[in-house]
Design a protein around this motif. Structure first.
Motif, PDB file in Angstrom:
ATOM      1  N   ALA A   5       0.825  -1.207   0.000  1.00  0.00           N
ATOM      2  CA  ALA A   5       0.000   0.000   0.000  1.00  0.00           C
ATOM      3  C   ALA A   5       0.858   1.254   0.000  1.00  0.00           C
ATOM      4  O   ALA A   5       0.498   2.262  -0.626  1.00  0.00           O
ATOM      5  CB  ALA A   5      -0.932  -0.011   1.217  1.00  0.00           C
ATOM      6  N   GLU A   6       2.004   1.214   0.691  1.00  0.00           N
ATOM      7  CA  GLU A   6       2.889   2.372   0.715  1.00  0.00           C
ATOM      8  C   GLU A   6       3.490   2.634  -0.656  1.00  0.00           C
ATOM      9  O   GLU A   6       3.630   3.783  -1.082  1.00  0.00           O
ATOM     10  CB  GLU A   6       3.999   2.162   1.746  1.00  0.00           C
ATOM     11  CG  GLU A   6       4.902   3.363   1.959  1.00  0.00           C
ATOM     12  CD  GLU A   6       4.167   4.554   2.513  1.00  0.00           C
ATOM     13  OE1 GLU A   6       4.676   5.688   2.359  1.00  0.00           O
ATOM     14  OE2 GLU A   6       3.081   4.369   3.097  1.00  0.00           O
ATOM     15  N   GLY A   7       3.846   1.560  -1.366  1.00  0.00           N
ATOM     16  CA  GLY A   7       4.369   1.734  -2.714  1.00  0.00           C
ATOM     17  C   GLY A   7       3.345   2.348  -3.648  1.00  0.00           C
ATOM     18  O   GLY A   7       3.643   3.286  -4.396  1.00  0.00           O
ATOM     19  N   TRP A   8       2.115   1.843  -3.607  1.00  0.00           N
ATOM     20  CA  TRP A   8       1.070   2.422  -4.448  1.00  0.00           C
ATOM     21  C   TRP A   8       0.760   3.855  -4.016  1.00  0.00           C
ATOM     22  O   TRP A   8       0.565   4.742  -4.858  1.00  0.00           O
ATOM     23  CB  TRP A   8      -0.191   1.566  -4.372  1.00  0.00           C
ATOM     24  CG  TRP A   8      -0.200   0.396  -5.304  1.00  0.00           C
ATOM     25  CD1 TRP A   8      -0.209  -0.927  -4.958  1.00  0.00           C
ATOM     26  CD2 TRP A   8      -0.225   0.427  -6.727  1.00  0.00           C
ATOM     27  NE1 TRP A   8      -0.209  -1.716  -6.073  1.00  0.00           N
ATOM     28  CE2 TRP A   8      -0.236  -0.911  -7.180  1.00  0.00           C
ATOM     29  CE3 TRP A   8      -0.226   1.451  -7.672  1.00  0.00           C
ATOM     30  CZ2 TRP A   8      -0.253  -1.242  -8.526  1.00  0.00           C
ATOM     31  CZ3 TRP A   8      -0.244   1.126  -9.019  1.00  0.00           C
ATOM     32  CH2 TRP A   8      -0.262  -0.211  -9.431  1.00  0.00           C
ATOM     33  N   GLY A   9       0.683   4.093  -2.709  1.00  0.00           N
ATOM     34  CA  GLY A   9       0.350   5.431  -2.226  1.00  0.00           C
ATOM     35  C   GLY A   9       1.390   6.461  -2.611  1.00  0.00           C
ATOM     36  O   GLY A   9       1.057   7.582  -3.017  1.00  0.00           O
ATOM     37  N   LEU A  10       2.675   6.089  -2.506  1.00  0.00           N
ATOM     38  CA  LEU A  10       3.734   7.023  -2.902  1.00  0.00           C
ATOM     39  C   LEU A  10       3.677   7.294  -4.401  1.00  0.00           C
ATOM     40  O   LEU A  10       3.854   8.440  -4.848  1.00  0.00           O
ATOM     41  CB  LEU A  10       5.092   6.463  -2.509  1.00  0.00           C
ATOM     42  CG  LEU A  10       6.312   7.332  -2.839  1.00  0.00           C
ATOM     43  CD1 LEU A  10       6.197   8.708  -2.197  1.00  0.00           C
ATOM     44  CD2 LEU A  10       7.600   6.651  -2.399  1.00  0.00           C
ATOM     45  N   ALA A  11       3.402   6.255  -5.196  1.00  0.00           N
ATOM     46  CA  ALA A  11       3.298   6.451  -6.645  1.00  0.00           C
ATOM     47  C   ALA A  11       2.126   7.369  -6.988  1.00  0.00           C
ATOM     48  O   ALA A  11       2.247   8.274  -7.824  1.00  0.00           O
ATOM     49  CB  ALA A  11       3.137   5.098  -7.342  1.00  0.00           C
ATOM     50  N   PHE A  12       0.986   7.173  -6.333  1.00  0.00           N
ATOM     51  CA  PHE A  12      -0.169   8.018  -6.594  1.00  0.00           C
ATOM     52  C   PHE A  12       0.104   9.463  -6.187  1.00  0.00           C
ATOM     53  O   PHE A  12      -0.254  10.399  -6.907  1.00  0.00           O
ATOM     54  CB  PHE A  12      -1.394   7.488  -5.843  1.00  0.00           C
ATOM     55  CG  PHE A  12      -2.154   6.440  -6.598  1.00  0.00           C
ATOM     56  CD1 PHE A  12      -2.882   6.773  -7.724  1.00  0.00           C
ATOM     57  CD2 PHE A  12      -2.141   5.129  -6.186  1.00  0.00           C
ATOM     58  CE1 PHE A  12      -3.589   5.808  -8.427  1.00  0.00           C
ATOM     59  CE2 PHE A  12      -2.836   4.159  -6.877  1.00  0.00           C
ATOM     60  CZ  PHE A  12      -3.567   4.496  -8.002  1.00  0.00           C
ATOM     61  N   ASP A  13       0.716   9.670  -5.032  1.00  0.00           N
ATOM     62  CA  ASP A  13       0.990  11.040  -4.586  1.00  0.00           C
ATOM     63  C   ASP A  13       2.009  11.724  -5.493  1.00  0.00           C
ATOM     64  O   ASP A  13       1.902  12.926  -5.759  1.00  0.00           O
ATOM     65  CB  ASP A  13       1.489  11.030  -3.141  1.00  0.00           C
ATOM     66  CG  ASP A  13       0.356  10.836  -2.141  1.00  0.00           C
ATOM     67  OD1 ASP A  13      -0.808  11.043  -2.527  1.00  0.00           O
ATOM     68  OD2 ASP A  13       0.622  10.478  -0.983  1.00  0.00           O
ATOM     69  N   LEU A  14       3.003  10.991  -5.955  1.00  0.00           N
ATOM     70  CA  LEU A  14       3.967  11.578  -6.874  1.00  0.00           C
ATOM     71  C   LEU A  14       3.309  11.977  -8.194  1.00  0.00           C
ATOM     72  O   LEU A  14       3.696  12.971  -8.821  1.00  0.00           O
ATOM     73  CB  LEU A  14       5.100  10.580  -7.151  1.00  0.00           C
ATOM     74  CG  LEU A  14       6.106  10.372  -6.016  1.00  0.00           C
ATOM     75  CD1 LEU A  14       6.994   9.170  -6.320  1.00  0.00           C
ATOM     76  CD2 LEU A  14       6.960  11.615  -5.814  1.00  0.00           C
ATOM     77  N   MET A  15       2.315  11.210  -8.614  1.00  0.00           N
ATOM     78  CA  MET A  15       1.671  11.488  -9.894  1.00  0.00           C
ATOM     79  C   MET A  15       0.569  12.526  -9.805  1.00  0.00           C
ATOM     80  O   MET A  15       0.174  13.087 -10.829  1.00  0.00           O
ATOM     81  CB  MET A  15       1.086  10.185 -10.472  1.00  0.00           C
ATOM     82  CG  MET A  15       2.116   9.118 -10.783  1.00  0.00           C
ATOM     83  SD  MET A  15       3.201   9.577 -12.152  1.00  0.00           S
ATOM     84  CE  MET A  15       2.079   9.468 -13.537  1.00  0.00           C
TER      85      MET A  15
END
Length: 349
Positions: free
Chosen positions: A276-286
């Motif tokens: 979830a942290e990997g997906w969340g960081l990717a979403f926030d970066l995008m």
């Protein structure tokens, strides 16, 4: 042209379409990551730094100007590491206390982690506010330490052997009354009773009045464990930051950024919080940074909608194990009973 729209909201559109409109597009459900208010306050911090750029980082990186290219790369690395540290603690109060990580070289990161990061979190806690969110199990554990540290309060004076018996009884009574008052204020804040901002300020005052050296030592240790978690090391993200920034500046899609983060330990499965942290960081970066051309909330992102459709289809598709016909268990064949002749001593004849 401004490199970043100043009033852009990363989570909420400026005006929601009415439900009665037949032409209003249905937004897909959002990924359960940081709450909207926290994300918007993170966005303001990023927008302040992005306003100093001459253009969008991707355009600067692809230009022939070496100075602009290095500036875009430095901004992207600072954005990645700042957002990762903010997400590790999960509150806007902590992000605002820590601020922007301007440098990401080894010396600067060694100075920032853990001293600067932990000091910023302690500053927030000393003011009577939580520096840690509740999104992951590690955050919830550190948040519980914060709450227990406030409960230390006046109990230290009551347990001091140098304190006289009468003073110890008075301190113990004061401690119990203060603890009951704090618990009542915490309950009102949880239930949102007793009025908004004024109640929040009163709760902060009660908490800050119970700050002790023992409580500070406890939260410092909890913050250090959260920051330097072995199962999710930020130093591994720092070592592999170049592959992530290359994906961001190269115009990669959401899944391209996610693929780059899969190479970082602690930002992928099988642990659910790490995935979830990997997906969340990717979403926030995008969606909260000027590193992409996405100009709306995450629910309006085309990459997110495409990812969500594939995810739903994958969850609905029958698995290979379920599609194989199962046969009943084969019972073991029993050998027929045959009489055995034995002599008087019990041995077979």
């Amino acid at each position: 042209r401004e490199p970043w729209p100043p009033l852009w909201s990363p989570r909420l559109p400026p005006s929601r379409p009415s439900s009665s409109s037949s032409t209003a597009p249905l937004s897909p459900p959002r990924l359960d990551c940081s709450d909207e208010r926290t994300t918007m306050r993170w966005h303001r911090l990023i927008a302040q730094q992005a306003s100093m750029l001459d253009g969008r980082p991707a355009e600067m990186y692809q230009s022939s100007d070496n100075a602009a290219k290095h500036l875009a790369q430095d901004f992207t690395e600072s954005c990645l590491m700042s957002l990762a540290v903010w997400r590790r603690f999960g509150t806007a109060e902590f992000a605002e206390a820590l601020g922007w990580l301007h440098r990401t070289d080894y010396a600067a990161m060694l100075a920032a982690m853990p001293d600067r990061v932990v000091d910023a979190a302690v500053q927030v806690w000393s003011q009577g506010r939580h520096a840690v969110g509740e999104r992951t199990a590690a955050q919830r554990a550190a948040r519980a330490v914060e709450a227990r540290a406030w409960e230390f309060g006046h109990a230290a004076a009551a347990e001091d052997p140098a304190t006289s018996a009468a003073a110890a009884l008075d301190a113990l009574g004061d401690s119990r009354e203060a603890a009951a008052e704090l618990r009542e204020a915490e309950l009102r804040g949880t239930l949102r009773q007793g009025g908004g901002a004024a109640a929040d300020r009163e709760l902060m005052r009660l908490r800050s009045a119970r700050v002790t050296a023992a409580g500070e030592a406890a939260v410092r240790a909890a913050y250090a464990r959260l920051l330097n978690a072995k199962h999710q090391p930020l130093w591994d993200l720092w070592r592999k930051r170049h592959s992530v920034t290359a994906a961001l500046l190269g115009g990669a899609s959401l899944e391209g950024v996610r693929e780059a983060l899969l190479q970082v330990r602690g930002f992928s499965g099988p642990d659910t919080d790490a995935e979830a942290e990997g997906w969340g960081l990717a979403f926030d970066l995008m969606t909260t940074t000027p590193l992409t051309d996405n100009m709306g909330p995450v629910a309006w992102s085309g990459d997110y909608a495409a990812w969500l459709r594939r995810r739903v289809a994958k969850n609905k598709a029958p698995s290979a194990a379920a599609s194989v016909s199962r046969t009943g268990p084969i019972s073991a064949r029993r050998r027929p009973v045959v009489p055995v002749l034995m002599d008087s001593t019990g041995y077979c004849c």
